[in-house]
Each structure stands twice: as C-alpha cells, then as structure tokens.
Write a protein that holds these residues in place. Structure first.
Motif, PDB file in Angstrom:
ATOM      1  N   LEU A 205       1.045 -21.632  -3.852  1.00  0.00           N
ATOM      2  CA  LEU A 205       0.668 -20.249  -4.128  1.00  0.00           C
ATOM      3  C   LEU A 205       1.175 -19.390  -2.973  1.00  0.00           C
ATOM      4  O   LEU A 205       0.754 -19.562  -1.829  1.00  0.00           O
ATOM      5  N   HIS A 206       2.098 -18.493  -3.279  1.00  0.00           N
ATOM      6  CA  HIS A 206       2.706 -17.655  -2.251  1.00  0.00           C
ATOM      7  C   HIS A 206       1.867 -16.393  -2.032  1.00  0.00           C
ATOM      8  O   HIS A 206       1.361 -15.794  -2.982  1.00  0.00           O
ATOM      9  N   TYR A 207       1.757 -16.012  -0.759  1.00  0.00           N
ATOM     10  CA  TYR A 207       0.990 -14.823  -0.392  1.00  0.00           C
ATOM     11  C   TYR A 207       1.865 -13.835   0.369  1.00  0.00           C
ATOM     12  O   TYR A 207       2.792 -14.229   1.097  1.00  0.00           O
ATOM     13  N   HIS A 208       1.515 -12.557   0.210  1.00  0.00           N
ATOM     14  CA  HIS A 208       2.139 -11.494   0.986  1.00  0.00           C
ATOM     15  C   HIS A 208       1.057 -10.513   1.441  1.00  0.00           C
ATOM     16  O   HIS A 208       0.029 -10.347   0.768  1.00  0.00           O
ATOM     17  N   ILE A 209       1.305  -9.874   2.585  1.00  0.00           N
ATOM     18  CA  ILE A 209       0.393  -8.889   3.124  1.00  0.00           C
ATOM     19  C   ILE A 209       0.951  -7.501   2.805  1.00  0.00           C
ATOM     20  O   ILE A 209       2.089  -7.174   3.187  1.00  0.00           O
ATOM     21  N   PHE A 210       0.160  -6.716   2.100  1.00  0.00           N
ATOM     22  CA  PHE A 210       0.552  -5.372   1.682  1.00  0.00           C
ATOM     23  C   PHE A 210      -0.181  -4.355   2.558  1.00  0.00           C
ATOM     24  O   PHE A 210      -1.412  -4.332   2.609  1.00  0.00           O
ATOM     25  N   HIS A 211       0.587  -3.525   3.237  1.00  0.00           N
ATOM     26  CA  HIS A 211       0.038  -2.459   4.089  1.00  0.00           C
ATOM     27  C   HIS A 211       0.067  -1.172   3.269  1.00  0.00           C
ATOM     28  O   HIS A 211       1.146  -0.614   3.016  1.00  0.00           O
ATOM     29  N   CYS A 212      -1.086  -0.703   2.835  1.00  0.00           N
ATOM     30  CA  CYS A 212      -1.153   0.446   1.927  1.00  0.00           C
ATOM     31  C   CYS A 212      -1.970   1.579   2.537  1.00  0.00           C
ATOM     32  O   CYS A 212      -2.922   1.353   3.300  1.00  0.00           O
ATOM     33  N   VAL A 213      -1.628   2.798   2.136  1.00  0.00           N
ATOM     34  CA  VAL A 213      -2.341   4.004   2.569  1.00  0.00           C
ATOM     35  C   VAL A 213      -2.614   4.863   1.347  1.00  0.00           C
ATOM     36  O   VAL A 213      -1.726   5.048   0.486  1.00  0.00           O
ATOM     37  N   ALA A 214      -3.827   5.393   1.256  1.00  0.00           N
ATOM     38  CA  ALA A 214      -4.179   6.270   0.126  1.00  0.00           C
ATOM     39  C   ALA A 214      -3.450   7.586   0.230  1.00  0.00           C
ATOM     40  O   ALA A 214      -3.385   8.202   1.306  1.00  0.00           O
ATOM     41  N   VAL A 215      -2.876   8.018  -0.899  1.00  0.00           N
ATOM     42  CA  VAL A 215      -2.153   9.306  -0.929  1.00  0.00           C
ATOM     43  C   VAL A 215      -2.898  10.289  -1.824  1.00  0.00           C
ATOM     44  O   VAL A 215      -3.799   9.924  -2.548  1.00  0.00           O
TER      45      VAL A 215
ATOM     46  N   ALA B   7      -5.369 -19.903  12.458  1.00  0.00           N
ATOM     47  CA  ALA B   7      -3.916 -19.727  12.489  1.00  0.00           C
ATOM     48  C   ALA B   7      -3.400 -19.158  11.175  1.00  0.00           C
ATOM     49  O   ALA B   7      -2.481 -18.326  11.159  1.00  0.00           O
ATOM     50  N   VAL B   8      -3.966 -19.598  10.062  1.00  0.00           N
ATOM     51  CA  VAL B   8      -3.572 -19.077   8.753  1.00  0.00           C
ATOM     52  C   VAL B   8      -3.969 -17.612   8.615  1.00  0.00           C
ATOM     53  O   VAL B   8      -3.228 -16.792   8.054  1.00  0.00           O
ATOM     54  N   ALA B   9      -5.131 -17.254   9.151  1.00  0.00           N
ATOM     55  CA  ALA B   9      -5.626 -15.881   9.035  1.00  0.00           C
ATOM     56  C   ALA B   9      -4.924 -14.918   9.993  1.00  0.00           C
ATOM     57  O   ALA B   9      -4.969 -13.696   9.779  1.00  0.00           O
ATOM     58  N   ARG B  10      -4.280 -15.451  11.028  1.00  0.00           N
ATOM     59  CA  ARG B  10      -3.769 -14.603  12.100  1.00  0.00           C
ATOM     60  C   ARG B  10      -2.826 -13.489  11.630  1.00  0.00           C
ATOM     61  O   ARG B  10      -2.959 -12.339  12.089  1.00  0.00           O
ATOM     62  N   PRO B  11      -1.852 -13.752  10.746  1.00  0.00           N
ATOM     63  CA  PRO B  11      -0.973 -12.643  10.339  1.00  0.00           C
ATOM     64  C   PRO B  11      -1.730 -11.466   9.716  1.00  0.00           C
ATOM     65  O   PRO B  11      -1.405 -10.305   9.996  1.00  0.00           O
ATOM     66  N   LEU B  12      -2.731 -11.756   8.911  1.00  0.00           N
ATOM     67  CA  LEU B  12      -3.505 -10.679   8.300  1.00  0.00           C
ATOM     68  C   LEU B  12      -4.365  -9.975   9.344  1.00  0.00           C
ATOM     69  O   LEU B  12      -4.457  -8.740   9.362  1.00  0.00           O
ATOM     70  N   VAL B  13      -5.003 -10.741  10.213  1.00  0.00           N
ATOM     71  CA  VAL B  13      -5.832 -10.151  11.266  1.00  0.00           C
ATOM     72  C   VAL B  13      -4.991  -9.245  12.159  1.00  0.00           C
ATOM     73  O   VAL B  13      -5.394  -8.117  12.495  1.00  0.00           O
ATOM     74  N   GLU B  14      -3.810  -9.708  12.536  1.00  0.00           N
ATOM     75  CA  GLU B  14      -2.937  -8.898  13.379  1.00  0.00           C
ATOM     76  C   GLU B  14      -2.482  -7.636  12.654  1.00  0.00           C
ATOM     77  O   GLU B  14      -2.355  -6.561  13.275  1.00  0.00           O
ATOM     78  N   ALA B  15      -2.238  -7.742  11.351  1.00  0.00           N
ATOM     79  CA  ALA B  15      -1.846  -6.566  10.573  1.00  0.00           C
ATOM     80  C   ALA B  15      -2.961  -5.529  10.547  1.00  0.00           C
ATOM     81  O   ALA B  15      -2.713  -4.324  10.659  1.00  0.00           O
ATOM     82  N   VAL B  16      -4.199  -6.000  10.409  1.00  0.00           N
ATOM     83  CA  VAL B  16      -5.337  -5.076  10.389  1.00  0.00           C
ATOM     84  C   VAL B  16      -5.521  -4.427  11.754  1.00  0.00           C
ATOM     85  O   VAL B  16      -5.746  -3.210  11.859  1.00  0.00           O
ATOM     86  N   CYS B  17      -5.437  -5.224  12.826  1.00  0.00           N
ATOM     87  CA  CYS B  17      -5.574  -4.667  14.175  1.00  0.00           C
ATOM     88  C   CYS B  17      -4.528  -3.588  14.428  1.00  0.00           C
ATOM     89  O   CYS B  17      -4.831  -2.526  14.994  1.00  0.00           O
ATOM     90  N   ALA B  18      -3.293  -3.840  14.013  1.00  0.00           N
ATOM     91  CA  ALA B  18      -2.217  -2.867  14.207  1.00  0.00           C
ATOM     92  C   ALA B  18      -2.485  -1.597  13.404  1.00  0.00           C
ATOM     93  O   ALA B  18      -2.258  -0.480  13.889  1.00  0.00           O
ATOM     94  N   ALA B  19      -2.977  -1.759  12.180  1.00  0.00           N
ATOM     95  CA  ALA B  19      -3.281  -0.594  11.345  1.00  0.00           C
ATOM     96  C   ALA B  19      -4.410   0.225  11.952  1.00  0.00           C
ATOM     97  O   ALA B  19      -4.390   1.464  11.910  1.00  0.00           O
ATOM     98  N   LEU B  20      -5.399  -0.445  12.517  1.00  0.00           N
ATOM     99  CA  LEU B  20      -6.509   0.263  13.158  1.00  0.00           C
ATOM    100  C   LEU B  20      -6.049   1.014  14.399  1.00  0.00           C
ATOM    101  O   LEU B  20      -6.547   2.107  14.699  1.00  0.00           O
ATOM    102  N   ASP B  21      -5.117   0.438  15.132  1.00  0.00           N
ATOM    103  CA  ASP B  21      -4.579   1.128  16.300  1.00  0.00           C
ATOM    104  C   ASP B  21      -3.841   2.403  15.894  1.00  0.00           C
ATOM    105  O   ASP B  21      -3.905   3.418  16.594  1.00  0.00           O
ATOM    106  N   ARG B  22      -3.143   2.341  14.757  1.00  0.00           N
ATOM    107  CA  ARG B  22      -2.411   3.517  14.282  1.00  0.00           C
ATOM    108  C   ARG B  22      -3.351   4.559  13.694  1.00  0.00           C
ATOM    109  O   ARG B  22      -3.123   5.767  13.852  1.00  0.00           O
ATOM    110  N   SER B  23      -4.365   4.093  12.975  1.00  0.00           N
ATOM    111  CA  SER B  23      -5.272   5.006  12.271  1.00  0.00           C
ATOM    112  C   SER B  23      -6.689   4.445  12.325  1.00  0.00           C
ATOM    113  O   SER B  23      -7.096   3.687  11.445  1.00  0.00           O
ATOM    114  N   PRO B  24      -7.452   4.780  13.357  1.00  0.00           N
ATOM    115  CA  PRO B  24      -8.790   4.204  13.545  1.00  0.00           C
ATOM    116  C   PRO B  24      -9.719   4.489  12.370  1.00  0.00           C
ATOM    117  O   PRO B  24      -9.594   5.502  11.670  1.00  0.00           O
TER     118      PRO B  24
END
Length: 259
Positions: free
Chosen positions: A249-259, A28-45
C-alpha cells in the motif's frame, strides 16, 4: 466512515501497535509526516491541531516530542473508544466522534487557528464518499489553514486498480485513488495542494488482513485465485506466496491549504 468498525475493532486497543509489523507505532515510519507538520507549523502557526482518525494518539505524541517549541493544543479525534482508551500524553485530549460529523467547534474556541492532521483515513470514505468528506473538512477550515495528511494513493493507475480489486474481494468499501485523482478531488473541494511527498510503503500480509476483515481460509483461497485471473500475474503491488499473498500500500503526504 465507521462502517468497518465492527470487523476492525478486533485489532483496536493494545493490539493495534503490533499490526502490520508495527507500521502505525513506528517513530521512523511516522517521521516524514511529523517533519512535514512541524515545517508547516513553522510557516503558519496554529493554536489547535486535531488528528482526524488519530487512533491511539501515537502521531500526536510524536509531534509533541518533535516540535516542543510549538504552543499548540492537541486533539485526538476517533470513533473507536478502544483506540482512544489507550495511554497517551496528558497534553493530548481525546474527542470521541466520527470524522463525517466533526465540527470545528468540537475542538476550537473563538478565533483559534486550526490545523487538520490525518494519516491513513481517506480510503474509508470509499470512492463515492470521498468528495463529500473533503468538502466537509474544507467547511471546518478557514482560508489559509493547513491540512496535512498521509493518504494511500498510487502513482500508477494499474496499481490502484490492483489494490481496489483486492479490497473488493475482502468485502470492504475502502477505495484507493491515484495521486493525480486525489489531487484533483482536493482542489475541487477547496484545498490548494502545495506539495506532495512520498511516505513509507505499508506491507500487507494475508494473515493480518484475515484477522482484520474476518476472512476465512476459503476467502483467502478465492483471493489467490481471482487476483491473477482478473489482473494477470505481473502485479507490482500484489504477490502470491507459498501459503497466501502479500501486497503493498503506497502512501503520499499531501500538504494542503484552505483557499
């Protein structure tokens, strides 16, 4: 980056999944990050995902279960042999290396598209080492490739100062930025920050910190004395208890793309 391995390896291996109330082995703790990665993979495999500092491989196992439609090779990179030795899915390939020495060629072949994943690692670089580490990671990525990471960072500067003071008193070089300062560092290193989302807070208790950082009772007593003396008693992310202290300890998920 592996400066703390000598003290922290006492909690590596089977014990790691029970540390900090099981935070790093909780689906459950990992789910937000896992979902973020799945969404990113769907956008850019991608064809290869490397979890940098992936420990026991728990996060990659969760990812494989969450998005089985993604045909992607999974690489778990860590400098701790004890962590890599833990059971994980057969599809997860361990890579024994430090993040600072990590090279794209360690995990990819030819034109394979790479995806960088990370959770709770950047603070190991320390304040002075963070810019160089982010530049190093950017050098391993090609334009358009993703770097999604859950990193410890605070919205309020006072909260960051509080946790940094605590970790200094625990004799570590770990350092926690604000969300805004980490965003700036990422962008300076060549990462476009597309989105930032909150992630579950990690509760820190003095007994587990004492084990992890080899703190004696006198060290804990000094922390209880010094923290209010230097920062005051109204500390949103640090609290004295009857027999010790706890912190957040506060955490945030950063969605980054190489430019």
């Amino acid at each position: 980056m592996n400066v703390h391995l000598g003290t922290e390896q006492v909690v590596h291996g089977p014990r790691w999944h029970t540390m900090h109330n099981g935070y790093f082995a909780n689906p459950a703790v990992a789910r937000p990050l896992v979902e973020a990665v799945c969404a990113a993979l769907d956008r850019s495999p991608a064809e290869v995902i490397v979890d940098l500092g992936g420990g026991t491989g728990f996060l990659l196992a969760q990812l494989a279960a969450a998005c089985p439609h993604q045909q992607v090779a999974l690489r778990n990179l860590d400098c701790s042999a004890a962590q890599l030795a833990q059971p994980h899915g057969a599809e997860i390939v361990p890579v024994h290396a430090t993040i600072a020495d990590f090279q794209r060629a360690d995990v990819t072949r030819g034109d394979q598209r790479l995806f960088l994943l990370m959770r709770s690692v950047l603070h190991y670089a320390g304040r002075d080492g963070l810019p160089a580490l982010l530049r190093h990671l950017r050098a391993q990525a090609r334009p358009g490739e993703s770097f999604v990471h859950q990193s410890a960072a605070f919205r309020a500067a006072d909260d960051a100062t509080c946790l940094n003071t605590l970790y200094q008193l625990m004799r570590t070089n770990k350092w926690y930025p604000t969300v805004s300062s980490l965003t700036d560092e990422l962008q300076r290193a060549g990462w476009q920050v597309k989105r930032i989302d909150p992630a579950p807070t990690l509760a820190l208790h003095h007994d587990e910190l004492a084990l992890r950082y080899a703190l004696a009772p006198a060290d804990l007593a000094e922390i209880r004395h010094q923290m209010p003396q230097g920062l005051g008693h109204d500390l949103p992310v640090f609290h004295l208890t009857a027999d010790g202290f706890r912190a957040e300890l506060h955490y945030h998920i950063f969605h980054c793309v190489a430019v």
